[in-house]
Design a protein around this motif. Structure first.
Motif, mmCIF file in Angstrom:
data_model
loop_
_atom_site.group_PDB
_atom_site.id
_atom_site.type_symbol
_atom_site.label_atom_id
_atom_site.label_comp_id
_atom_site.label_asym_id
_atom_site.label_seq_id
_atom_site.Cartn_x
_atom_site.Cartn_y
_atom_site.Cartn_z
ATOM 1 N N PRO A 159 65.980 40.168 47.239
ATOM 2 C CA PRO A 159 64.839 40.821 46.886
ATOM 3 C C PRO A 159 64.231 40.350 45.533
ATOM 4 N N TRP A 160 62.805 40.592 45.428
ATOM 5 C CA TRP A 160 61.923 39.996 44.220
ATOM 6 C C TRP A 160 62.329 40.846 42.903
ATOM 7 N N GLU A 161 61.844 40.206 42.002
ATOM 8 C CA GLU A 161 61.565 40.986 40.621
ATOM 9 C C GLU A 161 60.456 42.205 41.168
ATOM 10 N N LYS A 162 60.477 43.222 40.395
ATOM 11 C CA LYS A 162 59.486 44.239 40.864
ATOM 12 C C LYS A 162 58.169 43.940 40.300
ATOM 13 N N GLY A 163 57.192 44.159 41.183
ATOM 14 C CA GLY A 163 55.900 43.963 40.574
ATOM 15 C C GLY A 163 55.444 45.487 40.526
ATOM 16 N N SER A 164 54.195 45.693 39.831
ATOM 17 C CA SER A 164 53.724 46.849 39.573
ATOM 18 C C SER A 164 53.242 47.598 40.771
ATOM 19 N N GLY A 165 52.910 46.928 41.792
ATOM 20 C CA GLY A 165 52.631 47.293 43.264
ATOM 21 C C GLY A 165 50.835 47.866 43.049
ATOM 22 N N LYS A 166 50.248 47.463 41.850
ATOM 23 C CA LYS A 166 48.881 48.037 41.646
ATOM 24 C C LYS A 166 48.126 46.497 41.281
ATOM 25 N N ALA A 167 47.016 46.523 42.024
ATOM 26 C CA ALA A 167 46.239 45.002 41.852
ATOM 27 C C ALA A 167 45.800 44.802 40.545
ATOM 28 N N SER A 168 45.473 43.727 40.224
ATOM 29 C CA SER A 168 44.824 43.178 38.733
ATOM 30 C C SER A 168 43.594 43.837 38.507
ATOM 31 N N THR A 169 43.253 44.244 36.971
ATOM 32 C CA THR A 169 41.913 44.445 37.001
ATOM 33 C C THR A 169 41.054 43.155 36.937
ATOM 34 N N ILE A 170 39.727 43.472 37.548
ATOM 35 C CA ILE A 170 39.037 42.122 37.754
ATOM 36 C C ILE A 170 37.723 42.469 36.763
ATOM 37 N N ILE A 171 37.378 41.508 35.878
ATOM 38 C CA ILE A 171 36.122 41.555 35.143
ATOM 39 C C ILE A 171 35.579 40.166 35.365
ATOM 40 N N SER A 172 34.138 40.371 35.257
ATOM 41 C CA SER A 172 33.133 39.186 35.312
ATOM 42 C C SER A 172 32.251 38.862 34.123
ATOM 43 N N TRP A 173 32.297 37.811 33.816
ATOM 44 C CA TRP A 173 31.561 37.256 32.374
ATOM 45 C C TRP A 173 29.942 37.120 32.798
ATOM 46 N N ASN A 174 29.146 38.086 31.914
ATOM 47 C CA ASN A 174 27.866 37.708 32.247
ATOM 48 C C ASN A 174 27.246 36.672 31.001
ATOM 49 N N ASN A 175 27.513 36.702 29.933
ATOM 50 C CA ASN A 175 27.069 36.141 29.055
ATOM 51 C C ASN A 175 27.871 36.281 27.691
ATOM 52 N N SER A 176 27.612 35.934 26.512
ATOM 53 C CA SER A 176 28.422 35.845 25.473
ATOM 54 C C SER A 176 28.935 37.549 25.264
ATOM 55 N N GLU A 177 30.315 37.536 25.224
ATOM 56 C CA GLU A 177 30.910 38.804 24.759
ATOM 57 C C GLU A 177 30.367 40.034 25.836
ATOM 58 N N ASP A 178 29.977 39.433 26.881
ATOM 59 C CA ASP A 178 29.437 40.674 27.857
ATOM 60 C C ASP A 178 30.232 40.425 29.157
ATOM 61 N N TRP A 179 31.079 41.334 29.340
ATOM 62 C CA TRP A 179 31.973 41.225 30.748
ATOM 63 C C TRP A 179 31.624 42.484 31.552
ATOM 64 N N ARG A 180 31.575 42.433 32.929
ATOM 65 C CA ARG A 180 31.107 43.435 33.889
ATOM 66 C C ARG A 180 32.598 43.797 34.592
ATOM 67 N N LEU A 181 33.064 45.067 34.754
ATOM 68 C CA LEU A 181 33.941 45.567 35.475
ATOM 69 C C LEU A 181 33.766 45.188 36.928
ATOM 70 N N ILE A 182 34.553 44.535 37.679
ATOM 71 C CA ILE A 182 34.544 44.459 39.172
ATOM 72 C C ILE A 182 35.537 45.267 39.907
ATOM 73 N N ARG A 183 36.795 45.392 39.496
ATOM 74 C CA ARG A 183 37.816 46.211 40.024
ATOM 75 C C ARG A 183 38.675 46.752 38.664
ATOM 76 N N GLU A 184 39.079 48.198 38.767
ATOM 77 C CA GLU A 184 39.849 48.688 37.886
ATOM 78 C C GLU A 184 41.429 48.610 38.666
ATOM 79 N N GLY A 185 42.152 48.060 37.609
ATOM 80 C CA GLY A 185 43.436 47.807 38.147
ATOM 81 C C GLY A 185 44.481 48.004 37.251
ATOM 82 N N GLU A 186 45.394 47.344 37.115
ATOM 83 C CA GLU A 186 46.745 47.403 36.577
ATOM 84 C C GLU A 186 46.318 47.590 34.833
ATOM 85 N N VAL A 187 45.246 46.688 34.298
ATOM 86 C CA VAL A 187 44.874 46.816 32.824
ATOM 87 C C VAL A 187 43.710 47.766 32.898
ATOM 88 N N LEU A 188 43.981 48.865 32.068
ATOM 89 C CA LEU A 188 42.795 49.777 31.797
ATOM 90 C C LEU A 188 41.550 49.305 30.975
#
Length: 193
Positions: A159-188
């Motif tokens: 068996p594998w090392e245990k993962g969190s079972g929750k997807a990663s958080t995804i953020i998208s770069w818009n421009n300098s220091e401006d990120w947009r949330l795409i999917r909330e996941g493991e990182v709050l």
């Protein structure tokens, strides 16, 4: 279930085949960037949905980042990687052949997983997706995944090392220091401000 060691996995990847492996979040199916079509075929994934490029260390991914986003990318990568944060950034001119999106962006991540990092340290960055048939919730155990993907080899040991079972958080770069949330996941997301 066909469980293979890292040396066999590297051979499979070089021959254009995907491998299933554990990450710090969910199990992944991955291949070398030039063979990305195979993941879409095997997962029955919509070709308009991009894949995520995972690496073992920043040096493997930095050349994919366009100059316009490099400073912001480096700041967040230094703070959250390895970890469960995927950064979608504009891709550099010399890496546009890696794209699986139509908008010249690419999701990048370094998982906090010994197994994943060890594989990619030798194979190089891999285009990845979660190891499930698109549209269906997949198993988080190798045995269940093998039932969904009987023709894809699984990186052991199992068996594998245990993962969190929750997807990663995804953020998208818009421009300098401006990120947009795409999917909330493991990182709050509050942590990103």
């Amino acid at each position: 279930m066909n469980v293979i060691n890292k040396e066999s996995a590297l051979e499979k990847l070089k021959s254009g085949l995907p491998i299933i492996f554990q990450t710090d979040t969910l199990p992944a199916i991955g291949c070398l960037p030039e063979f990305s079509k195979i993941i879409y075929d095997i997962k029955k994934r919509d070709s308009n949905k991009p894949l995520i490029l995972m690496g073992a260390e920043n040096e493997q991914l930095i050349d994919y980042v366009d100059e316009s986003a490099k400073e912001d990318f480096e700041n967040l990568a230094a703070k959250y990687w390895p970890g469960a944060l995927t950064l979608i950034i504009p891709v550099s001119e010399n890496k546009k052949s890696t794209l699986t999106s139509k908008n010249f962006t690419l999701g990048l991540r370094i998982p906090n997983s010994y197994m994943a990092q060890s594989l990619m340290r030798e194979a190089g960055p891999l285009l990845t997706s979660s190891a499930n048939i698109s549209g269906f919730k997949g198993s988080i155990k190798a045995e269940g995944i093998a039932l969904d993907f009987p023709s894809v080899d699984i990186l052991g040991p199992v068996p594998w090392e245990k993962g969190s079972g929750k997807a990663s958080t995804i953020i998208s770069w818009n421009n300098s220091e401006d990120w947009r949330l795409i999917r909330e996941g493991e990182v709050l997301i509050q942590e990103l401000h």
